[in-house]
Design a protein around this motif. Structure first.
Motif, PDB file in Angstrom:
ATOM      1  N   THR A  31       0.835  -1.203   0.000  1.00  0.00           N
ATOM      2  CA  THR A  31       0.000   0.000   0.000  1.00  0.00           C
ATOM      3  C   THR A  31       0.867   1.249   0.000  1.00  0.00           C
ATOM      4  N   VAL A  32       1.943   1.214   0.776  1.00  0.00           N
ATOM      5  CA  VAL A  32       2.855   2.357   0.853  1.00  0.00           C
ATOM      6  C   VAL A  32       3.623   2.540  -0.449  1.00  0.00           C
ATOM      7  N   LEU A  33       4.226   1.467  -0.919  1.00  0.00           N
ATOM      8  CA  LEU A  33       5.084   1.558  -2.100  1.00  0.00           C
ATOM      9  C   LEU A  33       4.305   1.951  -3.350  1.00  0.00           C
ATOM     10  N   ASN A  34       3.037   1.552  -3.420  1.00  0.00           N
ATOM     11  CA  ASN A  34       2.227   1.891  -4.590  1.00  0.00           C
ATOM     12  C   ASN A  34       2.004   3.394  -4.728  1.00  0.00           C
ATOM     13  N   GLU A  35       2.179   4.122  -3.632  1.00  0.00           N
ATOM     14  CA  GLU A  35       1.957   5.573  -3.667  1.00  0.00           C
ATOM     15  C   GLU A  35       3.259   6.367  -3.709  1.00  0.00           C
ATOM     16  N   VAL A 203      13.502   9.690  24.843  1.00  0.00           N
ATOM     17  CA  VAL A 203      12.182   9.161  24.501  1.00  0.00           C
ATOM     18  C   VAL A 203      12.324   8.110  23.413  1.00  0.00           C
ATOM     19  N   TYR A 204      11.614   6.979  23.599  1.00  0.00           N
ATOM     20  CA  TYR A 204      11.525   5.959  22.552  1.00  0.00           C
ATOM     21  C   TYR A 204      10.072   5.839  22.116  1.00  0.00           C
ATOM     22  N   VAL A 205       9.837   5.761  20.798  1.00  0.00           N
ATOM     23  CA  VAL A 205       8.498   5.485  20.276  1.00  0.00           C
ATOM     24  C   VAL A 205       8.585   4.363  19.245  1.00  0.00           C
ATOM     25  N   SER A 206       7.489   3.624  19.116  1.00  0.00           N
ATOM     26  CA  SER A 206       7.415   2.483  18.204  1.00  0.00           C
ATOM     27  C   SER A 206       6.529   2.814  17.012  1.00  0.00           C
ATOM     28  N   PHE A 207       6.773   2.127  15.893  1.00  0.00           N
ATOM     29  CA  PHE A 207       5.977   2.377  14.693  1.00  0.00           C
ATOM     30  C   PHE A 207       5.215   1.155  14.188  1.00  0.00           C
ATOM     31  N   TYR A 208       5.199   0.055  14.932  1.00  0.00           N
ATOM     32  CA  TYR A 208       4.407  -1.082  14.474  1.00  0.00           C
ATOM     33  C   TYR A 208       3.206  -1.344  15.379  1.00  0.00           C
ATOM     34  N   LYS A 209       3.074  -0.609  16.459  1.00  0.00           N
ATOM     35  CA  LYS A 209       1.944  -0.813  17.371  1.00  0.00           C
ATOM     36  C   LYS A 209       0.756   0.021  16.894  1.00  0.00           C
ATOM     37  N   GLY A 210       0.471   1.128  17.560  1.00  0.00           N
ATOM     38  CA  GLY A 210      -0.677   1.929  17.159  1.00  0.00           C
ATOM     39  C   GLY A 210      -0.562   2.507  15.773  1.00  0.00           C
ATOM     40  N   ILE A 211       0.655   2.821  15.344  1.00  0.00           N
ATOM     41  CA  ILE A 211       0.853   3.380  14.005  1.00  0.00           C
ATOM     42  C   ILE A 211       0.621   2.328  12.934  1.00  0.00           C
ATOM     43  N   GLY A 212       0.992   1.082  13.215  1.00  0.00           N
ATOM     44  CA  GLY A 212       0.714  -0.010  12.289  1.00  0.00           C
ATOM     45  C   GLY A 212       1.690  -0.170  11.152  1.00  0.00           C
ATOM     46  N   GLY A 213       2.938   0.305  11.325  1.00  0.00           N
ATOM     47  CA  GLY A 213       3.954   0.075  10.306  1.00  0.00           C
ATOM     48  C   GLY A 213       4.520  -1.329  10.386  1.00  0.00           C
ATOM     49  N   ILE A 214       5.606  -1.569   9.682  1.00  0.00           N
ATOM     50  CA  ILE A 214       6.210  -2.907   9.653  1.00  0.00           C
ATOM     51  C   ILE A 214       7.000  -3.157  10.934  1.00  0.00           C
ATOM     52  N   ALA A 215       7.900  -2.256  11.233  1.00  0.00           N
ATOM     53  CA  ALA A 215       8.764  -2.358  12.418  1.00  0.00           C
ATOM     54  C   ALA A 215       9.508  -1.041  12.528  1.00  0.00           C
ATOM     55  N   SER A 249       7.218   2.947   5.587  1.00  0.00           N
ATOM     56  CA  SER A 249       5.935   2.499   6.147  1.00  0.00           C
ATOM     57  C   SER A 249       5.623   3.240   7.439  1.00  0.00           C
ATOM     58  N   ALA A 250       6.642   3.484   8.250  1.00  0.00           N
ATOM     59  CA  ALA A 250       6.433   4.249   9.484  1.00  0.00           C
ATOM     60  C   ALA A 250       5.950   5.659   9.156  1.00  0.00           C
ATOM     61  N   ASP A 251       6.583   6.286   8.186  1.00  0.00           N
ATOM     62  CA  ASP A 251       6.225   7.648   7.796  1.00  0.00           C
ATOM     63  C   ASP A 251       4.804   7.704   7.235  1.00  0.00           C
ATOM     64  N   TYR A 252       4.481   6.779   6.379  1.00  0.00           N
ATOM     65  CA  TYR A 252       3.155   6.754   5.735  1.00  0.00           C
ATOM     66  C   TYR A 252       2.042   6.582   6.762  1.00  0.00           C
ATOM     67  N   TYR A 253       2.174   5.573   7.632  1.00  0.00           N
ATOM     68  CA  TYR A 253       1.097   5.297   8.586  1.00  0.00           C
ATOM     69  C   TYR A 253       1.083   6.290   9.746  1.00  0.00           C
ATOM     70  N   PHE A 254       2.227   6.903  10.023  1.00  0.00           N
ATOM     71  CA  PHE A 254       2.259   8.000  10.994  1.00  0.00           C
ATOM     72  C   PHE A 254       1.351   9.126  10.515  1.00  0.00           C
ATOM     73  N   ASP A 255       1.506   9.522   9.261  1.00  0.00           N
ATOM     74  CA  ASP A 255       0.665  10.577   8.704  1.00  0.00           C
ATOM     75  C   ASP A 255      -0.796  10.150   8.605  1.00  0.00           C
ATOM     76  N   GLN A 256      -1.011   8.887   8.274  1.00  0.00           N
ATOM     77  CA  GLN A 256      -2.379   8.405   8.056  1.00  0.00           C
ATOM     78  C   GLN A 256      -3.163   8.263   9.357  1.00  0.00           C
ATOM     79  N   ARG A 257      -2.490   7.853  10.442  1.00  0.00           N
ATOM     80  CA  ARG A 257      -3.238   7.471  11.643  1.00  0.00           C
ATOM     81  C   ARG A 257      -3.046   8.394  12.845  1.00  0.00           C
TER      82      ARG A 257
END
Length: 370
Positions: A31-35, A203-215, A249-257
């Motif tokens: 979904t990310v790469l297609n855009e 500060v540490y933040v994750s991108f595969y939990k609430g954001i829903g990226g790959i890792a 993927s982190a960047d895309y879903y960060f903006d989306q969600r």
């Protein structure tokens, strides 16, 4: 097939799974790469526009001078603890007994870095200001996990965080935020990420939990801190030739969600209310303080599993993928609300919870349980 796999398989086949954003399959990346423009250059060993722009974007969002992208939070947080310990010349850090570093990392902090953890508070409750004030050990860093996942995602009040932060700064103790679910708690505090992170040195933040990226993860702080973190990242083998699938993927879903967490929070409260109306069921917290909470059911795991399987089959609503045995009479599971919850028809949701209540009542009264 064991019961755990049976429940997971049945959940995946439901028309209306309640938790998360959807299946973690290749479509998450496709979904990310297609855009994206296919000619964008990848990062290379921690350098390049893809990684540097994202690091700057997150540093600004978190209100920190600088940030470093890591392939995992485990690597990022152990490195943060190492830096603070070396800076103070004291290899002791404090955190909750159910902290990720203590129960999920195979003693990595001790074995790789020779850092001794000091466990604060009882495992069934949050670290409080009083625990910090009465701590007998000298430490280099205090780690706070917000929310405290293993006890249901509970949170201290903001004023208490402010008091803990002030005490640490006055006493030369670095304060680190395990913010794996930072985005998820901002609606409760009604604070910006920068306002909350201002209380912490790192500060540490994750991108595969609430954001829903790959890792992937971000570690943020002052320039001197992140400069040292990059060195340790290289030492840990974290500078892969390219990390761009994780980053884009982190960047895309960060903006989306990012702007959906208020919705997830309200939906979590709605769902918790439905659980709490069922016999022998209680959520922790009773009213969620983020998009996640734990559900406790006063039935053995072996008795609840067939109940859930029948609900999945009859209503098409999936409640959870697995159950955790707490003791011989109690089991639990975790709920995290994402995009999927809003797709569930209210009629199907009401039917599922009516069935859950009825079937638990039947078992309880048939066996004469309270």
């Amino acid at each position: 097939m064991n019961p755990h796999n049976q429940l997971l398989t049945a959940y995946k086949q439901t028309a209306y799974p309640l938790v998360g954003h959807g299946k973690r399959n290749l479509h998450v990346l496709k979904t990310v790469l297609n855009e994206m423009d296919g000619d964008i250059e990848s990062d290379a060993y921690g350098t390049g526009a893809v990684i540097e722009n994202f690091q700057k974007k997150l540093a600004d969002y978190l209100g920190k001078e600088s940030a470093v992208f890591f392939p995992s939070g485990t690597m990022a947080q152990q490195i943060a603890m190492r830096i603070w310990c070396e800076q103070k010349g004291l290899n002791k850090v404090a955190y909750h007994p159910l902290c990720h570093l203590e129960i999920h990392e195979e003693d990595g902090l001790k074995k790789l870095h020779q850092i001794e953890p000091v466990l604060l508070a009882d495992e069934n409750r949050l670290i409080r200001l009083e625990d910090v004030l009465t701590m007998q050990e000298n430490i280099a860093c205090l780690l706070l996990e917000l929310p405290q996942r293993e006890i249901g995602g509970e949170l201290p009040e903001y004023t208490e965080l402010e008091a803990i932060s002030a005490y640490c700064r006055a006493n030369g103790i670095k304060l680190h935020l395990d913010g794996a679910r930072l985005f998820e708690i901002l609606p409760y505090y009604q604070k910006s990420a920068a306002d909350l992170c201002r209380l912490f040195d790192s500060v540490y933040v994750s991108f595969y939990k609430g954001i829903g990226g790959i890792a992937g993860a971000i570690l943020a702080g002052e320039e001197d801190f992140t400069r040292e973190a990059k060195v340790w990242k290289r030492r840990h083998g974290g500078d892969l030739i390219s990390l761009y699938p994780y980053i884009v993927s982190a960047d895309y879903y960060f903006d989306q969600r990012l702007h959906s967490f208020q919705q997830y929070f309200e939906e979590a409260k709605e769902l918790a209310s439905l659980y709490n109306q069922c016999h022998a069921v209680e959520t922790r917290p009773l009213v969620p303080v983020s998009n996640m909470f734990h559900v406790h059911v006063r039935l053995p795991k072996e008795q609840l599993e067939p109940v859930l399987l029948s609900i999945y089959e009859e209503t098409g609503v999936g409640l959870t993928t697995h159950l955790k045995k707490v003791d011989e009479r109690l089991c639990s599971f975790e709920v995290s609300i994402g995009d999927q919850y809003a797709q569930v028809p209210k009629t199907a949701l009401r039917k599922a919870f009516h069935m859950l209540d009825e079937k638990i009542r039947e078992i309880v009264f048939r066996e004469g349980k309270d």
